[in-house]
Design a protein around this motif. Structure first.
Motif, PDB file in Angstrom:
ATOM      1  N   ILE A 230     -31.093  34.843   2.567  1.00 49.90           N
ATOM      2  CA  ILE A 230     -30.699  34.030   3.709  1.00 49.90           C
ATOM      3  C   ILE A 230     -30.446  32.627   3.218  1.00 49.90           C
ATOM      4  N   ASP A 231     -29.293  32.069   3.577  1.00 50.28           N
ATOM      5  CA  ASP A 231     -28.970  30.716   3.141  1.00 50.28           C
ATOM      6  C   ASP A 231     -29.894  29.710   3.808  1.00 50.28           C
ATOM      7  N   ASP A 232     -30.054  28.545   3.178  1.00 48.45           N
ATOM      8  CA  ASP A 232     -30.853  27.467   3.759  1.00 48.45           C
ATOM      9  C   ASP A 232     -30.251  27.041   5.084  1.00 48.45           C
ATOM     10  N   VAL A 233     -31.087  26.690   6.048  1.00 44.27           N
ATOM     11  CA  VAL A 233     -30.644  26.189   7.342  1.00 44.27           C
ATOM     12  C   VAL A 233     -31.124  24.761   7.481  1.00 44.27           C
ATOM     13  N   GLY A 234     -30.212  23.800   7.264  1.00 43.66           N
ATOM     14  CA  GLY A 234     -30.597  22.394   7.307  1.00 43.66           C
ATOM     15  C   GLY A 234     -31.667  22.115   6.272  1.00 43.66           C
ATOM     16  N   SER A 235     -32.769  21.510   6.705  1.00 40.90           N
ATOM     17  CA  SER A 235     -33.879  21.212   5.793  1.00 40.90           C
ATOM     18  C   SER A 235     -34.859  22.374   5.703  1.00 40.90           C
ATOM     19  N   LEU A 236     -34.622  23.439   6.518  1.00 38.31           N
ATOM     20  CA  LEU A 236     -35.519  24.582   6.553  1.00 38.31           C
ATOM     21  C   LEU A 236     -35.085  25.623   5.528  1.00 38.31           C
TER      22      LEU A 236
ATOM     23  N   ARG B 217     -33.142  32.074  16.457  1.00 38.79           N
ATOM     24  CA  ARG B 217     -33.857  30.873  16.926  1.00 38.79           C
ATOM     25  C   ARG B 217     -33.915  29.799  15.850  1.00 38.79           C
ATOM     26  N   LYS B 218     -33.943  30.224  14.597  1.00 33.27           N
ATOM     27  CA  LYS B 218     -34.013  29.273  13.491  1.00 33.27           C
ATOM     28  C   LYS B 218     -32.634  28.728  13.102  1.00 33.27           C
ATOM     29  N   GLY B 219     -31.606  29.170  13.789  1.00 28.10           N
ATOM     30  CA  GLY B 219     -30.270  28.646  13.533  1.00 28.10           C
ATOM     31  C   GLY B 219     -29.505  29.363  12.448  1.00 28.10           C
ATOM     32  N   VAL B 220     -30.006  30.514  11.996  1.00 32.05           N
ATOM     33  CA  VAL B 220     -29.303  31.275  10.952  1.00 32.05           C
ATOM     34  C   VAL B 220     -28.019  31.854  11.521  1.00 32.05           C
ATOM     35  N   GLN B 221     -26.928  31.706  10.796  1.00 31.07           N
ATOM     36  CA  GLN B 221     -25.652  32.253  11.243  1.00 31.07           C
ATOM     37  C   GLN B 221     -25.195  33.424  10.379  1.00 31.07           C
ATOM     38  N   TYR B 222     -25.546  33.415   9.094  1.00 30.46           N
ATOM     39  CA  TYR B 222     -25.132  34.480   8.177  1.00 30.46           C
ATOM     40  C   TYR B 222     -26.304  34.898   7.284  1.00 30.46           C
ATOM     41  N   VAL B 223     -26.346  36.172   6.927  1.00 33.93           N
ATOM     42  CA  VAL B 223     -27.318  36.665   5.958  1.00 33.93           C
ATOM     43  C   VAL B 223     -26.580  37.541   4.952  1.00 33.93           C
TER      44      VAL B 223
ATOM     45  N   VAL C 228     -36.717  32.160   2.932  1.00 36.21           N
ATOM     46  CA  VAL C 228     -36.577  32.948   1.713  1.00 36.21           C
ATOM     47  C   VAL C 228     -37.023  34.395   1.906  1.00 36.21           C
ATOM     48  N   THR C 229     -37.584  34.722   3.093  1.00 33.51           N
ATOM     49  CA  THR C 229     -38.085  36.068   3.325  1.00 33.51           C
ATOM     50  C   THR C 229     -36.960  37.090   3.276  1.00 33.51           C
ATOM     51  N   ALA C 230     -37.162  38.162   2.525  1.00 36.27           N
ATOM     52  CA  ALA C 230     -36.185  39.238   2.456  1.00 36.27           C
ATOM     53  C   ALA C 230     -36.891  40.538   2.792  1.00 36.27           C
ATOM     54  N   GLY C 231     -36.119  41.525   3.250  1.00 34.57           N
ATOM     55  CA  GLY C 231     -36.731  42.813   3.549  1.00 34.57           C
ATOM     56  C   GLY C 231     -35.953  43.589   4.576  1.00 34.57           C
ATOM     57  N   LEU C 232     -36.478  44.763   4.925  1.00 39.16           N
ATOM     58  CA  LEU C 232     -35.837  45.662   5.882  1.00 39.16           C
ATOM     59  C   LEU C 232     -36.089  45.177   7.302  1.00 39.16           C
ATOM     60  N   LEU C 233     -35.037  45.126   8.114  1.00 34.30           N
ATOM     61  CA  LEU C 233     -35.179  44.746   9.515  1.00 34.30           C
ATOM     62  C   LEU C 233     -35.653  45.966  10.295  1.00 34.30           C
ATOM     63  N   THR C 234     -36.835  45.886  10.852  1.00 35.76           N
ATOM     64  CA  THR C 234     -37.409  47.024  11.562  1.00 35.76           C
ATOM     65  C   THR C 234     -37.423  46.849  13.075  1.00 35.76           C
ATOM     66  N   SER C 235     -37.049  45.654  13.551  1.00 36.23           N
ATOM     67  CA  SER C 235     -37.031  45.434  15.003  1.00 36.23           C
ATOM     68  C   SER C 235     -36.032  44.347  15.357  1.00 36.23           C
ATOM     69  N   SER C 236     -35.621  44.347  16.624  1.00 34.88           N
ATOM     70  CA  SER C 236     -34.689  43.326  17.101  1.00 34.88           C
ATOM     71  C   SER C 236     -35.359  41.959  17.167  1.00 34.88           C
ATOM     72  N   ASP C 237     -36.694  41.926  17.234  1.00 33.44           N
ATOM     73  CA  ASP C 237     -37.401  40.642  17.282  1.00 33.44           C
ATOM     74  C   ASP C 237     -37.144  39.823  16.018  1.00 33.44           C
ATOM     75  N   ALA C 238     -37.019  40.519  14.871  1.00 33.15           N
ATOM     76  CA  ALA C 238     -36.747  39.816  13.614  1.00 33.15           C
ATOM     77  C   ALA C 238     -35.378  39.147  13.658  1.00 33.15           C
ATOM     78  N   ILE C 239     -34.421  39.824  14.277  1.00 36.13           N
ATOM     79  CA  ILE C 239     -33.081  39.241  14.408  1.00 36.13           C
ATOM     80  C   ILE C 239     -33.134  38.048  15.350  1.00 36.13           C
ATOM     81  N   SER C 240     -33.883  38.181  16.437  1.00 40.18           N
ATOM     82  CA  SER C 240     -34.021  37.077  17.392  1.00 40.18           C
ATOM     83  C   SER C 240     -34.652  35.862  16.728  1.00 40.18           C
ATOM     84  N   MET C 241     -35.625  36.093  15.844  1.00 41.51           N
ATOM     85  CA  MET C 241     -36.286  34.995  15.142  1.00 41.51           C
ATOM     86  C   MET C 241     -35.287  34.248  14.267  1.00 41.51           C
TER      87      MET C 241
END
Length: 390
Positions: free
Chosen positions: A27-33, A52-58, A36-49
């Motif tokens: 996941i690319d850096d988002v502003g100053s945040l 919320r953090k402003g991620v646009q691309y992975v 670095v977490t990588a892994g299998l997406l097991t729920s839609s909550d992870a995508i929502s998170m």
């Protein structure tokens, strides 16, 4: 070497296309945040998170992604994995929009510095814009809904051009007229290059003297465009007449009634509609539905009433690209209106206003369920950024 091999397998995926079961490798850096977490997406909550953090691309590793069984969706809902033809056309529309803004920026700079302007590139751009509208007007509508306050003059010029072509096509005008309308829309505000920036971008109400100076942009346009070889009278009229009023109280010439031809009346409507639905330094954008009410309130003294009705039927109260709240509390983008009435589009839902969180992207067909549009929503009224979902 191993890192290079890994990178070559990764696919850049916009957040709106991310699905449960995909393996997010980076996941690319988002502003100053830094995320670095990588892994299998097991729920839609992870995508929502991530949203919320402003991620646009992975970056997704297809070799490590898995198929995940999900509940059977409602018959009226389709998952985010839609055919790519619309996405491809939208990418082409986005590229064309960028080229149009680049050309207008270049020409406005040349005009500002008193250089001679070549009209030929505008004709070529108009041809491509007409082709894009003929192929998929909805793709262009969706792209043009993404606006930035600091690029208003550029985007407004392109959008007015696009609206004129779309409206002209709806009225069955011939291709030569569509081309003239498109060029006129692109150049309609060229006179503003001669207006003081402090007046042009003033956040408060203009004084009487400042408003008179602002109105002179029309006189500047007449001087600039009358000297531009190869420009049709229709294209000039679009620029010269978009502030005229049917009751004769407009400017710069105070034209009245039948003195304003069809293309001049169309220019007035398209210019006002786009200005109302744009955010500026001194105002927030209106929803298309609210803008349509304003247009109707300006008839019959300012705008042609029958033409406004036709424009609203052409664009729709909830045009493609506009934001709406559904009766079940979800927020979405009007995605498809082809062959439908204005009240029953396909809506791309991505956020729950009830639970205040991002949800799995679903395309909801309002023709096939009891859900309806509760109201139009202006993006500027939201605490979230809908941009990644366009």
């Amino acid at each position: 070497m191993a890192q290079t091999a890994l990178s070559s397998r990764l696919i850049k995926v916009p957040l709106s296309k991310l699905q449960v079961g995909m393996f997010v490798a980076k996941i690319d850096d988002v502003g100053s945040l830094k995320i670095v977490t990588a892994g299998l997406l097991t729920s839609s909550d992870a995508i929502s998170m991530l949203a919320r953090k402003g991620v646009q691309y992975v970056w997704v590793d297809p070799d490590r992604s898995q198929s995940v069984e999900e509940d059977e969706p409602d018959a009226a809902e389709v998952s985010a994995a839609k055919p790519g033809n619309r996405d491809l056309r939208q990418q082409k529309a986005k590229k064309l929009l960028g080229e149009a803004k680049h050309l207008i920026r270049k020409v406005l700079g040349e005009v500002f510095h008193g250089k001679e302007v070549d009209a030929k590139p505008f004709g070529e751009l108009a041809d491509r814009m007409i082709e894009s509208v003929m192929a998929d007007a909805d793709a262009f509508k969706c792209v043009s809904a993404l606006r930035h306050k600091d690029a208003y003059l550029l985007e407004h010029s392109v959008n007015v051009s696009f609206l004129l072509v779309t409206f002209g096509r709806y009225l069955n005008l011939d291709k030569a007229m569509l081309k003239d309308l498109s060029i006129g829309g692109i150049l309609h505000d060229v006179g503003k290059t001669r207006v003081d920036n402090d007046i042009l971008n003033k956040p408060g109400k203009l004084t009487a003297e400042e408003f008179e100076e602002m109105k002179r942009h029309q006189e500047h346009a007449i001087t600039l465009l009358d000297n531009l070889p190869g420009l049709s009278q229709v294209s000039k009229d679009v620029s010269f007449m978009h502030h005229e009023k049917l009751d004769g109280k407009g400017y710069p010439r105070g034209l009245k009634g039948e003195q304003i031809p069809l293309h001049g009346r169309m220019a007035c409507i398209c210019d006002i509609y786009d200005a109302l639905t744009a955010s500026r330094c001194y105002k927030e954008a209106m929803s298309p539905a609210a803008a349509c009410k304003i247009l109707l309130s300006l008839t019959p003294f300012h705008l042609d009433q029958q033409l406004v009705y036709q424009f609203i039927r052409c664009i729709g109260v909830y045009p493609v690209g506009s934001m709406v709240e559904l009766s079940d509390g979800r927020l979405g983008i009007v995605w498809d209106l082809e062959g439908r009435d204005a009240m029953h589009p396909v809506v791309k839902c991505f956020y729950s206003l009830k639970h205040k969180k991002f949800v799995d992207v679903k395309y909801v067909d309002l023709n096939r369920c009891d859900i309806n549009i509760a109201k139009a929503v202006s993006p500027c009224s939201l605490d979230i950024d809908p941009t990644p979902f366009y």
